[in-house]
Design a protein around this motif. Structure first.
Motif, PDB file in Angstrom:
ATOM      1  N   LEU A 113       0.817  -1.227   0.000  1.00 43.35           N
ATOM      2  CA  LEU A 113       0.000   0.000   0.000  1.00 43.35           C
ATOM      3  C   LEU A 113       0.849   1.275   0.000  1.00 43.35           C
ATOM      4  CD1 LEU A 113      -2.913  -0.854   2.494  1.00 43.35           C
ATOM      5  CD2 LEU A 113      -2.963  -0.895  -0.014  1.00 43.35           C
ATOM      6  N   ASP A 114       2.177   1.142   0.028  1.00 38.71           N
ATOM      7  CA  ASP A 114       3.021   2.346   0.084  1.00 38.71           C
ATOM      8  C   ASP A 114       2.700   3.286  -1.084  1.00 38.71           C
ATOM      9  OD1 ASP A 114       4.147   1.350   2.347  1.00 38.71           O
ATOM     10  OD2 ASP A 114       6.105   0.914   1.466  1.00 38.71           O
ATOM     11  N   GLY A 115       2.423   4.533  -0.740  1.00 35.92           N
ATOM     12  CA  GLY A 115       2.082   5.516  -1.771  1.00 35.92           C
ATOM     13  C   GLY A 115       0.627   5.487  -2.200  1.00 35.92           C
ATOM     14  N   HIS A 116      -0.151   4.567  -1.617  1.00 34.12           N
ATOM     15  CA  HIS A 116      -1.567   4.453  -1.976  1.00 34.12           C
ATOM     16  C   HIS A 116      -2.463   5.023  -0.882  1.00 34.12           C
ATOM     17  CE1 HIS A 116      -1.252   2.093  -5.646  1.00 34.12           C
ATOM     18  NE2 HIS A 116      -0.265   1.437  -5.087  1.00 34.12           N
ATOM     19  N   ARG A 117      -3.674   5.399  -1.275  1.00 32.38           N
ATOM     20  CA  ARG A 117      -4.716   5.732  -0.316  1.00 32.38           C
ATOM     21  C   ARG A 117      -5.358   4.426   0.155  1.00 32.38           C
ATOM     22  NH1 ARG A 117      -8.940   7.927  -2.519  1.00 32.38           N
ATOM     23  NH2 ARG A 117      -9.593   9.267  -0.823  1.00 32.38           N
ATOM     24  N   ALA A 118      -5.751   4.368   1.432  1.00 35.29           N
ATOM     25  CA  ALA A 118      -6.367   3.146   1.962  1.00 35.29           C
ATOM     26  C   ALA A 118      -7.152   3.494   3.219  1.00 35.29           C
ATOM     27  CB  ALA A 118      -5.294   2.112   2.302  1.00 35.29           C
ATOM     28  N   THR A 119      -8.067   2.592   3.594  1.00 36.44           N
ATOM     29  CA  THR A 119      -8.786   2.782   4.853  1.00 36.44           C
ATOM     30  C   THR A 119      -8.843   1.479   5.631  1.00 36.44           C
ATOM     31  OG1 THR A 119     -10.665   3.929   5.874  1.00 36.44           O
ATOM     32  CG2 THR A 119     -11.186   2.387   4.097  1.00 36.44           C
ATOM     33  N   THR A 120      -9.539   1.492   6.752  1.00 38.98           N
ATOM     34  CA  THR A 120      -9.599   0.333   7.644  1.00 38.98           C
ATOM     35  C   THR A 120     -10.739   0.515   8.637  1.00 38.98           C
ATOM     36  OG1 THR A 120      -8.283  -1.071   9.105  1.00 38.98           O
ATOM     37  CG2 THR A 120      -7.991   1.319   9.355  1.00 38.98           C
ATOM     38  N   ASN A 121     -10.859  -0.442   9.550  1.00 37.69           N
ATOM     39  CA  ASN A 121     -11.763  -0.394  10.691  1.00 37.69           C
ATOM     40  C   ASN A 121     -11.621   0.937  11.435  1.00 37.69           C
ATOM     41  OD1 ASN A 121     -12.578  -0.784  13.484  1.00 37.69           O
ATOM     42  ND2 ASN A 121     -12.584  -2.974  13.066  1.00 37.69           N
ATOM     43  N   LYS A 122     -12.745   1.530  11.804  1.00 34.89           N
ATOM     44  CA  LYS A 122     -12.678   2.826  12.455  1.00 34.89           C
ATOM     45  C   LYS A 122     -12.331   2.720  13.942  1.00 34.89           C
ATOM     46  CE  LYS A 122     -12.715   4.546   8.792  1.00 34.89           C
ATOM     47  NZ  LYS A 122     -13.722   4.334   7.820  1.00 34.89           N
ATOM     48  N   ALA A 123     -12.590   1.549  14.560  1.00 30.80           N
ATOM     49  CA  ALA A 123     -12.283   1.381  15.986  1.00 30.80           C
ATOM     50  C   ALA A 123     -10.810   1.061  16.218  1.00 30.80           C
ATOM     51  CB  ALA A 123     -13.158   0.276  16.580  1.00 30.80           C
ATOM     52  N   ASP A 192     -19.169   7.840   1.505  1.00 32.67           N
ATOM     53  CA  ASP A 192     -20.108   8.130   2.613  1.00 32.67           C
ATOM     54  C   ASP A 192     -19.873   7.115   3.732  1.00 32.67           C
ATOM     55  OD1 ASP A 192     -22.208   8.879   4.237  1.00 32.67           O
ATOM     56  OD2 ASP A 192     -23.702   7.779   3.061  1.00 32.67           O
ATOM     57  N   ASP A 193     -19.348   7.572   4.845  1.00 33.57           N
ATOM     58  CA  ASP A 193     -18.976   6.685   5.951  1.00 33.57           C
ATOM     59  C   ASP A 193     -19.603   7.186   7.252  1.00 33.57           C
ATOM     60  OD1 ASP A 193     -17.791   5.203   7.933  1.00 33.57           O
ATOM     61  OD2 ASP A 193     -15.777   6.003   7.617  1.00 33.57           O
ATOM     62  N   PRO A 194     -20.725   6.611   7.637  1.00 33.40           N
ATOM     63  CA  PRO A 194     -21.398   7.090   8.849  1.00 33.40           C
ATOM     64  C   PRO A 194     -20.655   6.731  10.140  1.00 33.40           C
ATOM     65  CG  PRO A 194     -22.612   5.237   7.894  1.00 33.40           C
ATOM     66  CD  PRO A 194     -21.488   5.546   6.952  1.00 33.40           C
ATOM     67  N   PHE A 195     -19.685   5.812  10.058  1.00 31.68           N
ATOM     68  CA  PHE A 195     -19.075   5.313  11.296  1.00 31.68           C
ATOM     69  C   PHE A 195     -17.805   6.062  11.710  1.00 31.68           C
ATOM     70  CE2 PHE A 195     -21.871   1.968   9.830  1.00 31.68           C
ATOM     71  CZ  PHE A 195     -22.569   1.705  10.991  1.00 31.68           C
ATOM     72  N   ALA A 196     -17.209   6.825  10.796  1.00 30.55           N
ATOM     73  CA  ALA A 196     -16.020   7.613  11.156  1.00 30.55           C
ATOM     74  C   ALA A 196     -16.376   8.597  12.270  1.00 30.55           C
ATOM     75  CB  ALA A 196     -15.494   8.355   9.934  1.00 30.55           C
ATOM     76  N   ARG A 197     -17.571   9.167  12.171  1.00 26.05           N
ATOM     77  CA  ARG A 197     -18.013  10.150  13.166  1.00 26.05           C
ATOM     78  C   ARG A 197     -18.300   9.452  14.499  1.00 26.05           C
ATOM     79  NH1 ARG A 197     -21.585  12.046  10.183  1.00 26.05           N
ATOM     80  NH2 ARG A 197     -20.171  13.457   9.128  1.00 26.05           N
ATOM     81  N   VAL A 198     -18.992   8.312  14.427  1.00 21.20           N
ATOM     82  CA  VAL A 198     -19.324   7.561  15.644  1.00 21.20           C
ATOM     83  C   VAL A 198     -18.058   7.224  16.435  1.00 21.20           C
ATOM     84  CG1 VAL A 198     -20.357   5.412  16.518  1.00 21.20           C
ATOM     85  CG2 VAL A 198     -21.376   6.552  14.537  1.00 21.20           C
ATOM     86  N   HIS A 199     -17.002   6.876  15.706  1.00 20.68           N
ATOM     87  CA  HIS A 199     -15.754   6.481  16.370  1.00 20.68           C
ATOM     88  C   HIS A 199     -14.805   7.669  16.582  1.00 20.68           C
ATOM     89  CE1 HIS A 199     -16.527   2.190  16.637  1.00 20.68           C
ATOM     90  NE2 HIS A 199     -16.978   2.191  15.403  1.00 20.68           N
ATOM     91  N   GLY A 200     -15.317   8.893  16.363  1.00 19.27           N
ATOM     92  CA  GLY A 200     -14.539  10.088  16.698  1.00 19.27           C
ATOM     93  C   GLY A 200     -13.364  10.387  15.775  1.00 19.27           C
ATOM     94  N   LEU A 201     -13.418   9.882  14.543  1.00 15.45           N
ATOM     95  CA  LEU A 201     -12.291  10.106  13.624  1.00 15.45           C
ATOM     96  C   LEU A 201     -12.425  11.389  12.803  1.00 15.45           C
ATOM     97  CD1 LEU A 201     -11.582   6.500  12.376  1.00 15.45           C
ATOM     98  CD2 LEU A 201     -10.074   7.921  13.743  1.00 15.45           C
ATOM     99  N   VAL A 202     -13.622  11.944  12.797  1.00 14.84           N
ATOM    100  CA  VAL A 202     -13.804  13.227  12.086  1.00 14.84           C
ATOM    101  C   VAL A 202     -14.598  14.162  12.997  1.00 14.84           C
ATOM    102  CG1 VAL A 202     -13.691  12.356   9.753  1.00 14.84           C
ATOM    103  CG2 VAL A 202     -15.899  12.400  10.907  1.00 14.84           C
TER     104      VAL A 202
END
Lengths: 202, 202
Positions: A113-123, A192-202
């Motif tokens: 993933l080096d140099g790439h955009r990526a995401t994961t579990n919010k917790a 659209d990620d409703p869980f980033a907010r729930v887990h305090g990431l945004v």
């Protein structure tokens, strides 16, 4: 017919693995599913029950799609070179490499993933981000597409991402048919990620 | 700690089984999961990959919760008396008996739904209804609760029903915590079924 290699390791998360495999498996004429592990036979999930590996990482790569789940076991597998090597080799030739939840920690430690955009579990965001300091980690996304790498948010997001990759390969109408057949309300907007907010990431 | 016996048979539908087990399995201190089949060892799903039975129906009933998935294999299992007997015996003492998708055809053939309301997969509704002429089949429901029997609509509906049964046992807040942890948007209204219309049942 595309061959799908889904990785098993002790402590994998059940739905990370079987949600995506359900969606692909509905299209029996298009995808052949294989469970890949270090050794053949039963591999216990994080929830206790076991899936059965029918292929080993030693039997090689050569899959059109690889799928790597997350789960509590990723905490140990980030130091397992046999698994990380299989991921690195398989992803070189795969059309798409998919991770769900903390599975992206294994992608990151495999260096792909080096140099790439990526995401994961919010917790578990902070721990996963530490595994790949040269990855551009996205704090708010249902899933992220970067070149041939698709990484999803936690657990259930894997199903949404998989319908997304089915749409890339077979068109949106086919993905919607799979969602209807499985009576699944597809969350099809990857941004659209409703869980980033729930887990305090945004 | 409640013991959960989830039935495996050849041709079970992956997500019918592992969606509910994910939701229950998150609560590790509350639920112990077992995969039950006629024989121990690997049992191939409808999608090809196999789960591993750790308990056999001959080892008896005695589960607090039973979970019966659907899948193409139900077409054969409706004539399998060993499986139907296990369902009938287990449901007598279980606190809750859950079926997903065409799993309710097995409940119906085991005779346990007679006089009860129940639902099933919307794409296979007519066939399932034939398996239980004395069942009050509900054409539009995400899931149906009748005494200790909870029957869900197709595939993905099993996850919603399972969060519903977690709410019955541990309260709605706990069910919502499980949904958040799995980053799952819980469809919590059991009477709201968007797929009955899609499949022409209403």
């Amino acid at each position: 017919m595309r061959r799908v290699g889904a990785l098993l390791f002790p402590g994998f998360e059940l739905l990370d693995l079987f949600g995506p495999l359900e969606m692909l498996g509905v299209l029996k004429d298009d995808f052949q599913l294989k469970l890949v592990a270090e050794r053949p036979g039963p591999v216990a999930s994080s929830q206790g029950v076991a899936a059965n590996a029918d292929t080993t990482i030693g039997q090689g790569a050569g899959f059109d799609i690889i799928l790597v789940p997350g789960g509590a076991g990723t905490r140990r597998e980030v130091d397992n070179n046999a698994i990380l090597d299989w991921i690195a080799r398989s992803s070189e030739t795969a059309e798409y490499s998919l991770s769900v939840c903390t599975g992206s920690a294994l992608f990151a430690r495999a260096g792909i993933l080096d140099g790439h955009r990526a995401t994961t579990n919010k917790a578990a965001f902070a721990w996963v981000a530490e595994q790949g300091p040269r990855v551009e980690w996205v704090r708010q996304a249902r899933w992220v597409e970067s070149a041939t790498f698709l990484t999803s948010s936690g657990v259930s997001a894997g199903m949404d991402m998989t319908l997304g990759v089915i749409a890339l390969m077979h068109g949106r109408e086919t993905a919607e048919k799979v969602a209807t057949w499985t009576e699944y309300t597809w969350h099809s907007d990857k941004d659209d990620d409703p869980f980033a907010r729930v887990h305090g990431l945004v």
